[in-house]
Scaffold this motif. Structure first.
Motif, PDB file in Angstrom:
ATOM      1  N   LEU A 150       0.948  -1.130   0.094  1.00 40.38           N
ATOM      2  CA  LEU A 150       0.063  -0.146   0.045  1.00 40.38           C
ATOM      3  C   LEU A 150       0.675   1.140  -0.024  1.00 40.38           C
ATOM      4  O   LEU A 150       0.388   2.351   0.051  1.00 40.38           O
ATOM      5  N   GLY A 151       2.084   0.954   0.149  1.00 41.19           N
ATOM      6  CA  GLY A 151       3.172   2.243   0.118  1.00 41.19           C
ATOM      7  C   GLY A 151       3.228   2.517   1.519  1.00 41.19           C
ATOM      8  O   GLY A 151       3.757   3.734   1.855  1.00 41.19           O
ATOM      9  N   CYS A 152       2.963   1.848   2.540  1.00 44.22           N
ATOM     10  CA  CYS A 152       3.132   2.243   3.869  1.00 44.22           C
ATOM     11  C   CYS A 152       4.051   1.774   4.567  1.00 44.22           C
ATOM     12  O   CYS A 152       5.060   0.649   3.904  1.00 44.22           O
ATOM     13  N   THR A 153       4.697   2.255   5.734  1.00 43.76           N
ATOM     14  CA  THR A 153       5.850   1.685   6.628  1.00 43.76           C
ATOM     15  C   THR A 153       5.246   0.575   7.618  1.00 43.76           C
ATOM     16  O   THR A 153       4.595   1.059   8.618  1.00 43.76           O
ATOM     17  N   PRO A 154       5.247  -0.793   7.543  1.00 43.25           N
ATOM     18  CA  PRO A 154       4.908  -1.477   8.687  1.00 43.25           C
ATOM     19  C   PRO A 154       5.639  -1.525   9.887  1.00 43.25           C
ATOM     20  O   PRO A 154       7.065  -1.166   9.917  1.00 43.25           O
ATOM     21  N   VAL A 155       4.979  -1.545  10.953  1.00 42.48           N
ATOM     22  CA  VAL A 155       5.380  -1.249  12.372  1.00 42.48           C
ATOM     23  C   VAL A 155       5.160  -2.301  13.300  1.00 42.48           C
ATOM     24  O   VAL A 155       3.873  -2.291  13.715  1.00 42.48           O
ATOM     25  N   HIS A 156       6.087  -3.341  13.705  1.00 47.81           N
ATOM     26  CA  HIS A 156       5.519  -4.292  14.650  1.00 47.81           C
ATOM     27  C   HIS A 156       5.245  -3.892  15.880  1.00 47.81           C
ATOM     28  O   HIS A 156       6.025  -3.268  16.605  1.00 47.81           O
ATOM     29  N   GLY A 157       4.028  -4.137  16.603  1.00 55.27           N
ATOM     30  CA  GLY A 157       3.512  -3.766  17.910  1.00 55.27           C
ATOM     31  C   GLY A 157       3.555  -4.758  18.860  1.00 55.27           C
ATOM     32  O   GLY A 157       3.008  -4.427  19.980  1.00 55.27           O
ATOM     33  N   GLY A 158       4.045  -6.020  18.527  1.00 52.54           N
ATOM     34  CA  GLY A 158       4.063  -6.816  19.626  1.00 52.54           C
ATOM     35  C   GLY A 158       3.039  -8.101  19.190  1.00 52.54           C
ATOM     36  O   GLY A 158       2.539  -8.073  18.322  1.00 52.54           O
ATOM     37  N   GLY A 159       2.866  -8.900  20.260  1.00 55.22           N
ATOM     38  CA  GLY A 159       1.626 -10.074  19.998  1.00 55.22           C
ATOM     39  C   GLY A 159       0.501  -9.783  20.118  1.00 55.22           C
ATOM     40  O   GLY A 159       0.086  -8.617  20.257  1.00 55.22           O
ATOM     41  N   LEU A 160      -0.287 -10.645  19.751  1.00 51.05           N
ATOM     42  CA  LEU A 160      -1.790 -10.315  19.859  1.00 51.05           C
ATOM     43  C   LEU A 160      -2.369 -10.067  21.186  1.00 51.05           C
ATOM     44  O   LEU A 160      -3.332  -9.460  21.079  1.00 51.05           O
ATOM     45  N   ASP A 161      -1.747 -10.460  22.096  1.00 52.32           N
ATOM     46  CA  ASP A 161      -2.042  -9.836  23.360  1.00 52.32           C
ATOM     47  C   ASP A 161      -2.048  -8.201  23.434  1.00 52.32           C
ATOM     48  O   ASP A 161      -2.755  -7.683  24.427  1.00 52.32           O
ATOM     49  N   ARG A 162      -1.424  -7.597  22.679  1.00 52.03           N
ATOM     50  CA  ARG A 162      -1.368  -6.013  22.611  1.00 52.03           C
ATOM     51  C   ARG A 162      -2.144  -5.495  21.522  1.00 52.03           C
ATOM     52  O   ARG A 162      -2.426  -4.461  21.374  1.00 52.03           O
ATOM     53  N   ALA A 163      -3.066  -6.564  20.871  1.00 49.92           N
ATOM     54  CA  ALA A 163      -3.960  -5.950  19.977  1.00 49.92           C
ATOM     55  C   ALA A 163      -5.067  -4.996  20.824  1.00 49.92           C
ATOM     56  O   ALA A 163      -5.550  -4.356  19.940  1.00 49.92           O
ATOM     57  N   ALA A 164      -5.389  -5.385  21.901  1.00 46.93           N
ATOM     58  CA  ALA A 164      -6.534  -4.485  22.702  1.00 46.93           C
ATOM     59  C   ALA A 164      -5.916  -2.989  22.843  1.00 46.93           C
ATOM     60  O   ALA A 164      -6.832  -2.208  22.853  1.00 46.93           O
ATOM     61  N   LEU A 165      -4.452  -3.076  23.045  1.00 44.34           N
ATOM     62  CA  LEU A 165      -3.873  -1.718  23.229  1.00 44.34           C
ATOM     63  C   LEU A 165      -4.221  -0.938  21.679  1.00 44.34           C
ATOM     64  O   LEU A 165      -4.557   0.290  21.869  1.00 44.34           O
ATOM     65  N   LEU A 166      -4.051  -1.450  20.622  1.00 40.02           N
ATOM     66  CA  LEU A 166      -4.152  -1.071  19.293  1.00 40.02           C
ATOM     67  C   LEU A 166      -5.540  -0.531  19.008  1.00 40.02           C
ATOM     68  O   LEU A 166      -5.788   0.431  18.380  1.00 40.02           O
ATOM     69  N   GLU A 167      -6.469  -1.542  19.448  1.00 43.92           N
ATOM     70  CA  GLU A 167      -8.062  -1.066  19.415  1.00 43.92           C
ATOM     71  C   GLU A 167      -8.227   0.000  20.262  1.00 43.92           C
ATOM     72  O   GLU A 167      -9.134   0.822  19.824  1.00 43.92           O
ATOM     73  N   ALA A 168      -7.794   0.374  21.529  1.00 34.56           N
ATOM     74  CA  ALA A 168      -8.181   1.349  22.436  1.00 34.56           C
ATOM     75  C   ALA A 168      -7.539   2.627  21.874  1.00 34.56           C
ATOM     76  O   ALA A 168      -8.001   3.706  21.954  1.00 34.56           O
ATOM     77  N   THR A 169      -6.074   2.401  21.081  1.00 34.81           N
ATOM     78  CA  THR A 169      -5.557   3.481  20.449  1.00 34.81           C
ATOM     79  C   THR A 169      -6.828   4.029  19.461  1.00 34.81           C
ATOM     80  O   THR A 169      -6.811   5.530  19.279  1.00 34.81           O
ATOM     81  N   ALA A 170      -7.237   3.264  18.711  1.00 34.85           N
ATOM     82  CA  ALA A 170      -8.080   3.810  17.752  1.00 34.85           C
ATOM     83  C   ALA A 170      -9.217   4.470  18.350  1.00 34.85           C
ATOM     84  O   ALA A 170      -9.796   5.529  17.903  1.00 34.85           O
ATOM     85  N   ALA A 171      -9.905   4.032  19.355  1.00 38.01           N
ATOM     86  CA  ALA A 171     -10.969   4.539  20.096  1.00 38.01           C
ATOM     87  C   ALA A 171     -10.572   5.972  20.510  1.00 38.01           C
ATOM     88  O   ALA A 171     -11.211   7.160  20.525  1.00 38.01           O
ATOM     89  N   PHE A 172      -9.412   6.082  21.192  1.00 39.11           N
ATOM     90  CA  PHE A 172      -8.843   7.390  21.662  1.00 39.11           C
ATOM     91  C   PHE A 172      -8.732   8.529  20.700  1.00 39.11           C
ATOM     92  O   PHE A 172      -9.075   9.643  20.572  1.00 39.11           O
ATOM     93  N   VAL A 173      -8.092   8.185  19.494  1.00 36.44           N
ATOM     94  CA  VAL A 173      -7.769   9.034  18.551  1.00 36.44           C
ATOM     95  C   VAL A 173      -8.716   9.303  17.587  1.00 36.44           C
ATOM     96  O   VAL A 173      -9.166  10.592  17.132  1.00 36.44           O
TER      97      VAL A 173
END
Length: 214
Positions: A158-181
């Motif tokens: 897609l022309g993006c820079t992939p950034v590894h954020g950890g295991g699936l146990d951290r997916a909830a943090l990514l979902e919460a980040t979406a809610a916050f922003v």
């Protein structure tokens, strides 16, 4: 690569069209055959049922409303078992945020990676999404090495820079980040401006990044 997208909404069309332009074979799927066929045509993709899309793809992408996840995965589960499954959904509303990635992992039996959930659909229609001369970074969380490698490839396509954020146990943090922003954006704030550049972040250069299996 063959990509089966579970969903025929705006996200399915935008991501599917971008991946089709990058040379991938894409199938989108939905409950309404006519609507699904129209979305597929606009995306340069094939149209199918949820079960067909799940079986078609070397990877599957879950791009339906969070409330529809159990029913959709109930139709596609057998074709998803053991397969890379990319979750792009958010369940954000007056109730707050409900984690979805873990539910998708449990219901699908696939190797789930959370990714592509922080941006409005119009961003994924950009070719490529570059802002201020800097490609968009796409954080992703998951455990399976093959599924992670595939997600990196699709983000780069897609022309993006992939950034590894950890295991699936951290997916909830990514979902919460979406809610916050999302809340900041809808309040009229520039959410990107709340964080300093890396050089001024105070992070220790020797600090380890989240581990990624190889």
């Amino acid at each position: 690569m063959r990509i089966g997208i579970l969903g025929a909404g705006n996200m399915a069309e935008a991501l599917g069209a971008s991946w089709a332009r990058a040379g991938h074979e894409v199938m989108v799927s939905g409950r309404d055959p006519g609507r699904t066929a129209a979305r597929a045509a606009r995306a340069g993709a094939r149209a199918g049922t949820f079960r067909e899309a799940a079986g078609f793809g070397e990877a599957a992408v879950v791009a339906v409303l969070a409330d529809a996840v159990p029913a959709v995965l109930g139709q596609a589960r057998e074709a998803l078992r053991g397969k890379p499954v990319i979750d792009v959904t958010n369940d954000v509303g007056p109730h707050g945020v409900r984690p979805v990635a873990g539910e998708i992992a449990r219901l699908s039996g696939g190797h789930v990676v959370k990714a592509f959930n922080l941006c409005h659909v119009d961003v994924w229609r950009s070719t490529p999404p570059v802002f201020g001369g800097r490609p968009l970074a796409v954080p992703y969380c998951g455990d399976d090495p093959d599924a992670l490698a595939l997600t990196r490839e699709l983000a780069a396509d897609l022309g993006c820079t992939p950034v590894h954020g950890g295991g699936l146990d951290r997916a909830a943090l990514l979902e919460a980040t979406a809610a916050f922003v999302i809340g900041l954006w809808f309040a009229g704030a520039d959410a990107q401006a709340v964080l300093p550049p890396l050089a001024q972040s105070g992070a220790h250069r020797s600090a380890p990044a989240p581990a990624e299996s190889t």
